[in-house]
Design a protein around this motif. Structure first.
Motif, short mmCIF file in Angstrom:
data_model
loop_
_atom_site.label_atom_id
_atom_site.label_comp_id
_atom_site.label_asym_id
_atom_site.label_seq_id
_atom_site.Cartn_x
_atom_site.Cartn_y
_atom_site.Cartn_z
N SER A 65 0.83 -1.21 0.00
CA SER A 65 0.00 0.00 0.00
C SER A 65 0.87 1.25 0.00
N LEU A 66 1.92 1.25 0.80
CA LEU A 66 2.83 2.40 0.86
C LEU A 66 3.55 2.57 -0.48
N LEU A 67 4.05 1.47 -1.07
CA LEU A 67 4.79 1.57 -2.32
C LEU A 67 3.88 2.03 -3.46
N ALA A 68 2.65 1.52 -3.47
CA ALA A 68 1.70 1.96 -4.50
C ALA A 68 1.41 3.45 -4.35
N ARG A 69 1.28 3.90 -3.11
CA ARG A 69 1.03 5.32 -2.82
C ARG A 69 2.17 6.19 -3.33
N TYR B 10 -0.40 -9.15 -3.76
CA TYR B 10 -0.71 -7.74 -3.50
C TYR B 10 -0.17 -6.84 -4.61
N CYS B 11 0.92 -7.25 -5.24
CA CYS B 11 1.38 -6.51 -6.41
C CYS B 11 0.36 -6.63 -7.54
N GLY C 92 -1.42 -3.52 -9.32
CA GLY C 92 -0.92 -3.23 -10.66
C GLY C 92 0.56 -2.99 -10.71
N ILE C 93 1.30 -3.64 -9.80
CA ILE C 93 2.75 -3.51 -9.74
C ILE C 93 3.38 -4.81 -10.26
N ARG C 94 4.40 -4.72 -11.09
CA ARG C 94 5.10 -5.90 -11.56
C ARG C 94 5.98 -6.47 -10.44
#
Length: 381
Positions: free
Chosen positions: A101-105, A126-127, A131-133
């Protein structure tokens, strides 16, 4: 905050270790009261007020709010916390949800993670949700079910020759070009894991258990419980920390060896393969911090032989609890801690069962696959 050097870094700085190469933690937080629990959220995000930064759009799959089941175990009753009810089948989802959640933010679009299985599956899931590779590095000996799970979420999985420590070293090498979301390193992973403490506090009527029994590889459940219960103590919500009673397999017990030696630094120890594959970490990243947390709680450690771990898997199964050998190591330690007086009659003891038996198909097949199961064979219809 770097506990080893005393250096501090801003929370909004995009880093996962200190300038000296040490792991980071978030500086102590004040904790929350029961009035600050968001009872409308059926996930660990009900405790979002306890996090160090606001996250308005969490990446959540419904993690947390796992069952707490009271059962007889030998001479007394204990509460089993069934963390395999998490979305990917292990407790890792708590830390991963907060970390991703923090990294996506922050706009991160690609990460690398090293794992013996459960962590990689969790980060992959969670990636995918964010939408995170994701690129997952895992030891070549990792359970096929865990590798399959990561691939099912769309992650790129690379199997690394050698043991768990070799995989971690390769991930650090590759992190020069890709953001490293190592669950054993990132401070926000522990911010998610600490919700175990808050949830047990709420499960037990806003009181703390007397003792928590868990298993340690890297020690994130130990550190999460230490963080969460320390915050609740600071907030005046509990009278004292629970004793943290921590098990390792005797075949790979570096933390236990140092604990028994009375030091917080690694000491020589013998190691061999173990069915508790999730704990087979010879050099835990947060080695001294884990030992300090155990001692701060007036806790204890035990090292369990392989036959005791296998017996605990079978014993749990006979109770309807299908735990992978790694998490069953905690159950195997109950009798040891009870005999020492670390688990006491009339007190409330919680045993964390961190992962499902579905995660360890080869080991479970070896333990259960050869028998008839004790029942009659049903004729085809």
């Amino acid at each position: 905050m770097d506990e080893r050097s005393g250096a501090s870094y801003p929370l909004d700085e995009d880093r996962w270790r200190g300038d000296d190469g040490a792991p980071l933690t978030v500086s102590p937080l004040p904790g929350i009261t029961r009035e600050e629990v968001d009872t409308g959220a059926r996930s660990l995000w009900r405790y979002r007020a306890a996090l160090p930064v606001p996250i308005e759009a969490p990446v959540s799959l419904g993690e947390g709010c796992t069952p707490l089941v009271e059962k007889d175990w030998g001479e007394g009753r204990v509460h089993f916390k069934l963390e395999w009810f998490s979305p990917t089948g292990s407790f890792k989802d708590r830390g991963t949800s907060v970390m991703i959640s923090l990294l996506a933010r922050r706009g991160v679009r690609e990460v690398i993670e090293d794992s013996s299985g459960n962590g990689g599956a969790s980060v992959s899931a969670y990636c995918a949700a964010a939408g995170i590779r994701a690129r997952i590095l895992a030891p070549a000996s990792t359970s096929p079910a865990k590798v399959l799970q990561s691939r099912a979420y769309g992650a790129e999985v690379r199997l690394v020759p050698g043991d768990r420590d070799a995989t971690a070293a390769e991930a650090l090498r590759q992190s020069a070009g890709t953001y490293y979301a190592g669950h054993n390193w990132h401070p926000f992973f522990l911010q998610g894991t600490k919700t175990l403490a808050y949830e047990l506090w709420e499960d037990l009527g806003f009181t703390a258990p007397d003792a928590v029994v868990t298993v340690a590889g890297a020690g994130s459940t130990v550190l999460g419980c230490d963080l969460g219960f320390s915050e609740l103590l600071a907030a005046g919500q509990i009278a004292r920390r629970p004793r943290l009673l921590v098990a390792q397999p005797a075949n790979c017990a570096p933390l236990y060896a140092a604990f028994r030696a009375g030091t917080e630094h690694p000491v020589p120890f013998d190691h061999a393969p173990t069915i508790a594959e999730g704990t087979a970490i010879r050099q835990p990243v947060r080695f001294p911090e884990v030992l300090r947390a155990i001692r701060r709680s007036d806790g204890d450690m035990a090292a369990l032989p392989e036959e005791a771990i296998a017996a605990a898997v079978r014993r749990l199964g006979a109770m309807g609890l299908y735990a992978e050998p790694t998490s069953a190591t905690a159950a195997a330690a109950i009798d040891v801690f009870r005999a020492r007086g670390a688990i006491r009659p009339g007190e409330t003891t919680v045993v964390l069962l961190t992962g499902s038996g579905l995660k360890a198909a080869p080991a479970m097949t070896a333990l259960f696959g050869g028998g008839s199961g004790g029942g009659e064979r049903e004729e085809p219809r």
